[in-house]
Write an enzyme that holds these catalytic residues in place. Structure first.
Site, mmCIF file in Angstrom:
data_model
loop_
_atom_site.group_PDB
_atom_site.id
_atom_site.type_symbol
_atom_site.label_atom_id
_atom_site.label_comp_id
_atom_site.label_asym_id
_atom_site.label_seq_id
_atom_site.Cartn_x
_atom_site.Cartn_y
_atom_site.Cartn_z
ATOM 1 N N HIS A 1 8.984 -3.469 3.717
ATOM 2 C CA HIS A 1 9.052 -3.553 1.969
ATOM 3 C C HIS A 1 10.184 -4.143 0.720
ATOM 4 C CE1 HIS A 1 5.452 -0.846 3.461
ATOM 5 N NE2 HIS A 1 4.976 -2.100 2.890
ATOM 6 N N GLU B 1 5.644 -12.000 7.001
ATOM 7 C CA GLU B 1 5.317 -12.797 8.158
ATOM 8 C C GLU B 1 4.919 -11.347 9.055
ATOM 9 O OE1 GLU B 1 8.127 -15.379 8.838
ATOM 10 O OE2 GLU B 1 7.826 -16.726 7.474
ATOM 11 N N LEU C 1 9.619 -3.233 11.554
ATOM 12 C CA LEU C 1 9.182 -1.839 10.968
ATOM 13 C C LEU C 1 7.923 -2.026 10.585
ATOM 14 C CD1 LEU C 1 12.286 -2.002 10.872
ATOM 15 C CD2 LEU C 1 12.146 -1.008 8.569
ATOM 16 N N SER C 2 6.710 -0.777 10.687
ATOM 17 C CA SER C 2 6.025 -0.491 9.937
ATOM 18 C C SER C 2 5.428 0.557 9.254
ATOM 19 C CB SER C 2 4.276 -1.100 11.107
ATOM 20 O OG SER C 2 3.748 -0.764 10.977
ATOM 21 N N SER C 3 4.531 0.634 8.810
ATOM 22 C CA SER C 3 4.251 2.415 7.754
ATOM 23 C C SER C 3 3.215 2.700 9.328
ATOM 24 C CB SER C 3 3.422 2.568 6.783
ATOM 25 O OG SER C 3 3.813 1.266 5.420
ATOM 26 N N LEU D 1 6.780 2.501 1.536
ATOM 27 C CA LEU D 1 6.863 1.545 1.304
ATOM 28 C C LEU D 1 8.714 1.882 2.780
ATOM 29 C CD1 LEU D 1 7.991 0.697 -2.470
ATOM 30 C CD2 LEU D 1 5.650 -0.125 -0.650
ATOM 31 N N MET E 1 0.816 -1.116 0.059
ATOM 32 C CA MET E 1 -0.122 -0.263 -0.326
ATOM 33 C C MET E 1 1.033 1.048 0.199
ATOM 34 S SD MET E 1 -3.093 -1.155 2.641
ATOM 35 C CE MET E 1 -2.520 -1.197 3.462
#
Ligand code: PAF
Length: 298
Positions: free
Chosen positions: A40, A151, A187-189, A36, A33
């Site tokens: 990603h 994952e 890690l996450s947006s 990045l 989405m």
């Protein structure tokens, strides 16, 4: 560095990937989405190492957002995404507008029974239907390929694997390990929405998963309630957390483990301010898998 070709129309994506396969290319697909980050990029790099043509899709999918405010504030920066995806080895970036994806509002929804209803599905009703529907559409457009998913969203990965199996889609699903900061936070947006104070305590979620793993691997705990309790205790020690769930589950269908044996997965999710943090960890019990089957049979 060559910049990836940006495509915005469905027929362009289909034609580009068909032409690549006709030339003998092996196609790798990385659905995203956008916004990045290193997680990603690890997928794009892996796809580039294992394929000859790599397409990254960038589409903020309204179907998977229950809260319009959450959809509204989802970070968007296509130029940056194209630059990062290109540097990681993407050849194509497919970035359609919503009208291009759905010229008419879809009358079809893909629902993976059971898997979609528990854990994240309980907290975010309808979320996995939105994910399953858009992923089915993207895989349909891409055609024969390997598709790469992190994952980090372990339940999403399980949902995608199941729909691909059930619908016999000509796609191989590759799950890739979670990428973490040195302090353990995945890690996450959504991390971008954490305040400095929240960011400082966010790694306690990983600490809770590690406590669960110690209970499974070092203490050889077989009672799932005890493993869940070990994780819950760490989460409860951080007053800013509000726990949604912390559970030891079977890695295939994510059902709660009846007895902790063989390979299991530890899942946890908390709310921290306005942000939900979701994470997971694999663990291997010293008790063999057979112990689990016997207990379930009996
Ligand atoms: O993981 C994501 O970014 C999304 O859920 C996905 C798989 C791209 C579907 O919109």
């Amino acid at each position: 560095m060559l910049s990836a070709t940006v495509l915005t129309r469905r027929d362009e994506l289909v034609a580009a990937l068909d032409a690549a396969r006709e030339r003998g290319a092996r196609v790798g697909l990385v659905p995203t989405m956008g916004a990045l980050h290193g997680g990603h990029l690890s997928l794009v790099r892996r796809a580039a190492a294992e394929n000859t043509t790599v397409a990254v899709t960038v589409y903020v999918n309204p179907l998977q957002f229950g809260d319009p405010g959450d959809l509204e504030r989802y970070p968007r920066d296509l130029d940056r995404d194209v630059e990062m995806a290109s540097a990681a080895g993407a050849d194509l970036v497919f970035a359609p507008e919503a009208e291009q994806m759905w010229p008419e509002p879809p009358a079809t929804s893909v629902h993976v029974t059971g898997l979609s209803e528990r854990w994240e599905g309980e907290v975010r009703p309808g979320h996995f239907d939105g994910v399953a529907t858009i992923v089915t559409k993207l895989l349909g457009l891409a055609g024969r390929c390997l598709a790469y998913f992190g994952e980090k969203d372990f339940q999403q990965l399980a949902v995608v694997r199941r729909l691909v199996t059930d619908l016999s889609l000509p796609v191989g699903i590759v799950g890739c390990p979670v990428v973490r900061y040195p302090d353990g936070l995945a890690l996450s947006s959504r991390n971008a929405h954490l305040s400095a104070e929240e960011r400082a305590v966010a790694p306690r979620l990983y600490a809770a998963l590690l406590a669960g793993r110690r209970a499974v691997e070092d203490d050889a705990v077989t009672d799932p309630g005890e493993v869940d309790g070990a994780m819950a205790a760490v989460l409860a020690s951080e007053p800013r957390f509000s726990t949604d769930y912390a559970a030891v589950v079977r890695p295939d269908d994510l059902s709660p483990a009846a007895v902790v044996a063989g390979q299991v997965r530890l899942l946890a999710a908390v709310r921290l301010g306005d942000v939900r943090l979701v994470d997971n960890l694999p663990a291997t019990s010293p008790h063999p898998e057979a112990a689990r089957s016997r207990s379930e049979d009996g």
